[in-house]
Each structure stands twice: as structure tokens, then as C-alpha cells.
Design a protein around this motif. Structure first.
Motif, PDB file in Angstrom:
ATOM      1  N   ARG A 139       0.072   9.549  -1.000  1.00 42.99           N
ATOM      2  CA  ARG A 139       0.223  10.052  -2.365  1.00 42.99           C
ATOM      3  C   ARG A 139       0.784  11.471  -2.348  1.00 42.99           C
ATOM      4  NH1 ARG A 139      -2.060   8.515  -7.402  1.00 42.99           N
ATOM      5  NH2 ARG A 139      -1.922  10.245  -8.854  1.00 42.99           N
ATOM      6  N   LEU A 140       0.407  12.255  -1.338  1.00 42.33           N
ATOM      7  CA  LEU A 140       0.877  13.636  -1.236  1.00 42.33           C
ATOM      8  C   LEU A 140       2.402  13.686  -1.095  1.00 42.33           C
ATOM      9  CD1 LEU A 140       0.041  16.599  -1.076  1.00 42.33           C
ATOM     10  CD2 LEU A 140      -0.137  16.320   1.397  1.00 42.33           C
ATOM     11  N   ASP A 141       2.956  12.840  -0.213  1.00 44.46           N
ATOM     12  CA  ASP A 141       4.415  12.782  -0.054  1.00 44.46           C
ATOM     13  C   ASP A 141       5.091  12.345  -1.352  1.00 44.46           C
ATOM     14  OD1 ASP A 141       4.241  13.517   2.602  1.00 44.46           O
ATOM     15  OD2 ASP A 141       4.252  11.443   3.338  1.00 44.46           O
ATOM     16  N   ALA A 142       4.493  11.376  -2.020  1.00 40.24           N
ATOM     17  CA  ALA A 142       5.062  10.872  -3.271  1.00 40.24           C
ATOM     18  C   ALA A 142       5.058  11.949  -4.349  1.00 40.24           C
ATOM     19  CB  ALA A 142       4.288   9.647  -3.740  1.00 40.24           C
ATOM     20  N   GLU A 143       3.977  12.715  -4.448  1.00 35.59           N
ATOM     21  CA  GLU A 143       3.900  13.759  -5.471  1.00 35.59           C
ATOM     22  C   GLU A 143       4.872  14.903  -5.195  1.00 35.59           C
ATOM     23  OE1 GLU A 143      -0.221  14.805  -5.829  1.00 35.59           O
ATOM     24  OE2 GLU A 143      -0.650  13.022  -7.046  1.00 35.59           O
ATOM     25  N   LEU A 172       4.560   8.283 -11.121  1.00 31.12           N
ATOM     26  CA  LEU A 172       4.146   7.754  -9.834  1.00 31.12           C
ATOM     27  C   LEU A 172       3.565   6.359 -10.012  1.00 31.12           C
ATOM     28  CD1 LEU A 172       3.970   8.667  -6.890  1.00 31.12           C
ATOM     29  CD2 LEU A 172       1.684   9.496  -7.362  1.00 31.12           C
ATOM     30  N   ILE A 173       3.939   5.446  -9.136  1.00 28.77           N
ATOM     31  CA  ILE A 173       3.493   4.054  -9.196  1.00 28.77           C
ATOM     32  C   ILE A 173       2.883   3.679  -7.863  1.00 28.77           C
ATOM     33  CG2 ILE A 173       4.253   1.642  -9.446  1.00 28.77           C
ATOM     34  CD1 ILE A 173       4.703   3.111 -11.990  1.00 28.77           C
ATOM     35  N   LYS A 174       1.739   3.016  -7.887  1.00 29.26           N
ATOM     36  CA  LYS A 174       1.197   2.407  -6.670  1.00 29.26           C
ATOM     37  C   LYS A 174       1.241   0.907  -6.887  1.00 29.26           C
ATOM     38  CE  LYS A 174      -2.358   2.157  -3.298  1.00 29.26           C
ATOM     39  NZ  LYS A 174      -3.486   2.727  -2.667  1.00 29.26           N
ATOM     40  N   ASP A 210       0.816  -1.207   0.000  1.00 29.66           N
ATOM     41  CA  ASP A 210       0.000   0.000   0.000  1.00 29.66           C
ATOM     42  C   ASP A 210       0.855   1.263   0.000  1.00 29.66           C
ATOM     43  OD1 ASP A 210       0.959  -0.471   2.526  1.00 29.66           O
ATOM     44  OD2 ASP A 210      -0.818   0.331   3.538  1.00 29.66           O
ATOM     45  N   ARG A 211       1.974   1.190  -0.634  1.00 34.07           N
ATOM     46  CA  ARG A 211       2.894   2.328  -0.704  1.00 34.07           C
ATOM     47  C   ARG A 211       3.001   2.831  -2.134  1.00 34.07           C
ATOM     48  NH1 ARG A 211       6.168   3.167   4.152  1.00 34.07           N
ATOM     49  NH2 ARG A 211       5.080   1.909   5.661  1.00 34.07           N
ATOM     50  N   TYR A 212       3.513   4.055  -2.248  1.00 37.07           N
ATOM     51  CA  TYR A 212       3.736   4.666  -3.559  1.00 37.07           C
ATOM     52  C   TYR A 212       5.233   4.674  -3.850  1.00 37.07           C
ATOM     53  CZ  TYR A 212      -1.062   6.322  -3.340  1.00 37.07           C
ATOM     54  OH  TYR A 212      -2.426   6.391  -3.267  1.00 37.07           O
ATOM     55  N   LYS A 213       5.542   4.490  -5.106  1.00 36.52           N
ATOM     56  CA  LYS A 213       6.924   4.539  -5.569  1.00 36.52           C
ATOM     57  C   LYS A 213       6.973   5.419  -6.812  1.00 36.52           C
ATOM     58  CE  LYS A 213       8.518   0.289  -3.629  1.00 36.52           C
ATOM     59  NZ  LYS A 213       9.486   0.647  -2.651  1.00 36.52           N
TER      60      LYS A 213
END
Length: 128
Positions: A105-109, A124-126, A56-59
Motif C-alpha cells: 500500500r505504501l508504494d501505491a500511495e 487507490l484500489i485493492k 493481493d496487489r494494489y492498483k
């Protein structure tokens, strides 16, 4: 009637029995010696694995292509962004370079905006 001569067989049997009783089985002691660097390698693997397996993390994907260029891209990224981890993922027949491990998602963006300055095709990848 014929009389069987079993004397040589009895002698061989007797010798094998005596020899077999003198055999010693293996002892139950086991000692393991390992290189000190092995434990360090295990710690690094434990550190890396949780970041890869969390679903459940974003990369952020910064590269998609062949192995040699993927390795080069990852090493350049690690020199530029020392605080963000990265890894190479193989999906036949190409290699992907994924960086970061963002909870939201905010941190990833936010990080994506910084990374896009150096890698304009980053996306961005989930993980699924």
C-alpha cells in the motif's frame, strides 16, 4: 415359383467393394505454419496477464466512464508515465482505467500522489 434376378445387385456390390478397397485414407502428417508475430503476441499476453490476475496487489483507478474516453485516458497516461502499466476493465455498463501493480500500500500511495497531480480524481484500489 418366381425366380429373383440378383445379377445387377451383385455387380453393383462388386464394383463398390473394389472401389472402396482402392480408396486411400488421410496420412498422419500434420504441419503447422504460423506467423512470427503470433509468438510475439503470446509473449506480450503472458507479460500482461500475471499483472492482472494477482489479487493481493494494489492498483490506481484514474478513470471511470465510457469506452472511448477510457481509451483516450489510458493512452494519455502511458505517454506521461511510461514506467507504469495500465489496463481497461469493463464492468457493465462502464469502463475503468486501472494503472500500476503495487505489492504494498505504501508504494501505491507514493505513486498515487504523483498521479493525482495529473489525474485529481484518481483513487487507490485493492483487487478482491
Amino acid at each position: 415359383m418366381r425366380i429373383l434376378n440378383l445379377k445387377p445387385y451383385k455387380t453393383v456390390f462388386l464394383l463398390l467393394t473394389i472401389w472402396g478397397s482402392n480408396c486411400i485414407a488421410q496420412e498422419g502428417k500434420v504441419s503447422v505454419s504460423q506467423d512470427a508475430r503470433f509468438e510475439q503476441l503470446l509473449k506480450e499476453k503472458r507479460k500482461i496477464n500475471p499483472s492482472i490476475t494477482i489479487n493481493d496487489r494494489y492498483k490506481i483507478q484514474i478513470f471511470y466512464g465510457d469506452n472511448e474516453k477510457a481509451r483516450k485516458s489510458l493512452s494519455e497516461f502511458k505517454r506521461e508515465f511510461k514506467s507504469i502499466d495500465g489496463t481497461i476493465i469493463y464492468e457493465s455498463p462502464t469502463y475503468k482505467v486501472w494503472v500500476g501493480n503495487f505489492k504494498s500500500r505504501l508504494d501505491a500511495e507514493r505513486s498515487l500522489q504523483e498521479i493525482k497531480k495529473k489525474y485529481p480524481y484518481a483513487l487507490l484500489i485493492k483487487q478482491k
